[in-house]
Design an enzyme around this catalytic site. Structure first.
Site, PDB file in Angstrom:
ATOM      1  N   HIS A   1       0.828  -1.214   0.000  1.00 16.79           N
ATOM      2  CA  HIS A   1       0.000   0.000   0.000  1.00 16.79           C
ATOM      3  C   HIS A   1       0.860   1.261   0.000  1.00 16.79           C
ATOM      4  O   HIS A   1       1.950   1.286   0.531  1.00 16.79           O
ATOM      5  CB  HIS A   1      -1.002   0.009   1.151  1.00 16.79           C
ATOM      6  N   ASN A   2       0.339   2.265  -0.650  1.00 21.40           N
ATOM      7  CA  ASN A   2       0.955   3.602  -0.709  1.00 21.40           C
ATOM      8  C   ASN A   2       2.169   3.694  -1.623  1.00 21.40           C
ATOM      9  O   ASN A   2       2.804   4.747  -1.693  1.00 21.40           O
ATOM     10  CB  ASN A   2       1.368   4.106   0.686  1.00 21.40           C
TER      11      ASN A   2
END
Lengths: 348, 348, 348
Positions: B241-242
């Site tokens: 994620h991210n």
């Protein structure tokens, strides 16, 4: 879930071997430590003889070499107790047969061939011009695209995908989430972007091949990626495009074989192994888990090592830095050796 | 499956380059060794010139530098024979167009937008408020959850999943079993158990992104995970994620990019690579297969190494133990060096 | 997508802690750098205090130790700002409740038990004799085979598969493409081919277990593979057959745990870790990403190291070869040490 039971004489009538003691009835196979009177267990490694004595198993499968040590126990004596155990377990859990039912929600394209007796599960999909053999089981949500050919008694587990044009031999088993025949990873650089190389081959799996859950066998770029008869592949394995994997080879979970690699027959490849592309691995090679194979293995029967030994974080912090200095360490030793060489003057 | 054929003059009219010899007709691309008169082949690496001479190919794609050496052969002369080969292969296997049919078993929620001309396969699902561009192909069993936005000519292969709220650019291709936008792995320890951090971002994929089979691009925790235009990702890759992955970067199979990593554009990342989280990898970085990236790579254009060299099990057993003793080895060399230092007395 | 907003006093009434400054209303959680007046942010690590000063966030969650330094800011003061942030984020994104609808294309076998209030998505499949708890959400294309038992409020994401006979506790969440209960990899060699050992156990997952996308938990050979309460497993993780994973353990992406491994409770296992089979890992062990665990870790609370440090390709080319010569290097140092030992003659 299995409630069938067999007496020792029934088992040996079916599978060979000889029974001793009482002809007791057993209904499941269990490890020595967990078994009770209704179970049959096995001694695969003579090292654990003591466990037989302590086991409550109703009967035990042992080798001819150890059988005499267990007087008074109910035994089946077999050359290879581990293999025999596997066969007894199969006796208690026979392979499920195709139900012969096509679920009303399944979609079978008109030009597909599905012999009577096959089982097609809920929401399964069989594409145009695909041909199934006798007794196949295509389970819920599985997708077989167009122009595939499946042998007899193939099992495709829920939500697995067989891409167009692939060929599967008899008794092939594909587990859930596995994808056979997705595009190989072929790209040509076009100055400022990547041009995808069409992957026009497919995948051919021999008889009795098993592919684990969420594994991938990529389709070939110009000809088929091939897996030979009897080869067993575990979960989350990636086989790149154009690979030729031999027969009766075993590949454990999470291993990745790069594109255009040839793997021999009767190899045993551990889990988490990686390889570079375009190499050859000879027959009967054993590769330890976690190994990185950086060039061809041309001589058959070799044992290639696994990863470096684990360390505590403290050891690691102390040692890892020196790996980047090994060449320097080697130079310093050379200079020390030179400094200590007997000099002409010393000989006077 | 392809039976189209082209003459060399038709090919060069379409793709540029010049042809020599006879204007023969060819119907497929094959490697030099496998090609026959009906095939066109290519010489990407001048090292293999001899293979051209031996090849039965009807025609060969060669570079201007080597063309004169193959007098008498039917040739196409192109600056980059490998790229040209890829384009010829695409000519023989044109991208499949959307059929324009919505299969009667597909489910398209009422609030979804599916332009006429899109293809929606058997048992595919298009969630509420999801918007598809022109000419998309959503194949059998694929699931697109609610509130997604897809560009034009996007292809989602069987049983792939696009989770809610994700954005896919034009011509994105998602292979079977890939999952775009599953929750990132965010947890806060709550004294005796783990509290899940809601993952409220989504995933944004640029134009021409390709995601391999059984790969994952996780949704962001608070803002989107982003993959830039033209980036190509192989099978069984995990993007945490991210992450922000740049444009025209290539990531081979089984690589894992940890959360909140920024990867530049035009990087080439090998297979089975791992990274720690929260680092940056500069543009045009090349990372060898099997590498572990433990800190940021700030200077662009570097080549980071692959894994340690493979060894036989015997070598490994002999050497691996010393890795845990490298710090001690270094100390011992230091003492030897000290012992051999010229002492003041020696200078008298 | 979330438009709910809360004042600081409403948040502290719900979650504890104290607020300072103005009782502003906020509608989302954002990192300090991205937040504006409508957002609440947090300071988890005092190292980043300066970011609070620069942040445009409407309010900030801080610890009692740092709160006094931010006079004039709107604050929530909480013992653990990171955990508090997670809880506020959940407040803004509450867990979705089951819709209570069974989609008309879902297939629920007649002998299955699906309590009123459960949500069964399009093309989902619930097998014979499977029993669901209250409030479960089985999303599009998910397959639950026969004889499974699910607790309350279990969520199965699109195209995930739960194989026959598995047991899932309350609030278990299984992400897309994960497969729970595929066959373990058990084979006995039969002289010229491999005989598959029937995998007659299943999988038991405790309460609050989360399994990431495209991960696998294999069914046991003779008894169940078990994952304890509150354990969180990331994407593309492989848990082999017969493993016993403890409670509240965290396993990051791409890790593979081989068969018959026992992992303790409250362990933190990084990404890309591999293990050999049949070992034990004690409670509260921390394992760095990329580690290879080659034997049991019997003492609890240890920190095991990650992989070797990355190198440039140049460093690698210089050093890697010496890894295969470490034993020789050690021998050469020994000889040098011996050569420098004070000899009897020197003492005269």
């Amino acid at each position: 879930m299995d409630t069938v039971s067999y007496t020792l004489s029934q088992i040996t009538a079916e599978l060979g071997g000889a029974w001793r003691g009482s002809d007791v009835s057993v209904s499941a196979v269990k490890p020595l430590a967990d078994a009770s009177a209704a179970h049959i267990s096995f001694l695969a490694n003579p090292k654990y003889k003591a466990d037989v004595t302590e086991s409550a198993a109703g009967a035990v499968i042992v080798s001819p070499q150890t059988a005499d040590e267990f007087a008074g126990r109910n035994l089946i004596v077999a050359q290879d107790p581990y293999l025999y155990f596997a066969k007894v377990a199969r006796l208690f859990s026979p392979l499920e047969k195709a139900s012969g039912l096509i679920h009303p929600t399944a979609v079978v394209e008109e030009s597909a061939t599905v012999p009577a007796g096959c089982e097609i599960g809920a929401h399964a999909y069989i594409g145009a011009d695909t041909v199934l053999g006798q007794g196949c089981r295509i389970l819920a949500g599985a997708v077989i695209e167009h122009n595939c050919t499946l042998g007899n008694e193939v099992v495709i587990h829920p939500n697995a995908v067989i891409c167009h044009g692939c060929t599967l031999g008899n008794r092939v088993e594909i587990h859930s989430g596995a994808v056979i025949g997705a595009d190989g990873f072929g790209l040509a650089f076009a100055g400022d972007s990547w041009f995808k190389i069409p992957q026009t081959g497919a995948v051919t799996l021999g008889d009795d091949v098993e592919i684990g859950s969420n594994s991938n066998i990529d389709r070939g770029a110009m000809s088929d990626t091939v897996v030979g008869n009897g080869t067993k592949i575990d979960n989350q394995v990636q086989i790149g495009h154009n690979c030729k994997i031999g027969s009766h080879t075993v590949i454990a979970a999470k291993t990745g074989i790069s594109g255009s690699v040839t793997v021999g027959s009767y190899c045993i490849i551990g889990g988490g192994v990686g390889t570079v592309g375009h190499i050859e691995i000879a027959d009967k090679t054993t590769i330890g888990g976690g190994s990185n194979i950086t060039h061809s293995i041309k001589e058959s029967g070799q044992h290639i090592a696994g990863p470096y030994p684990m360390q505590t974080h403290k050891e690691w912090a102390r040692n890892a830095v020196h790996i980047r200095r090994l060449s320097e360490i080697n130079q310093r030793i050379k200079q020390l050796e030179k400094a200590l060489e007997p000099k002409p003057a010393d000989n006077q």
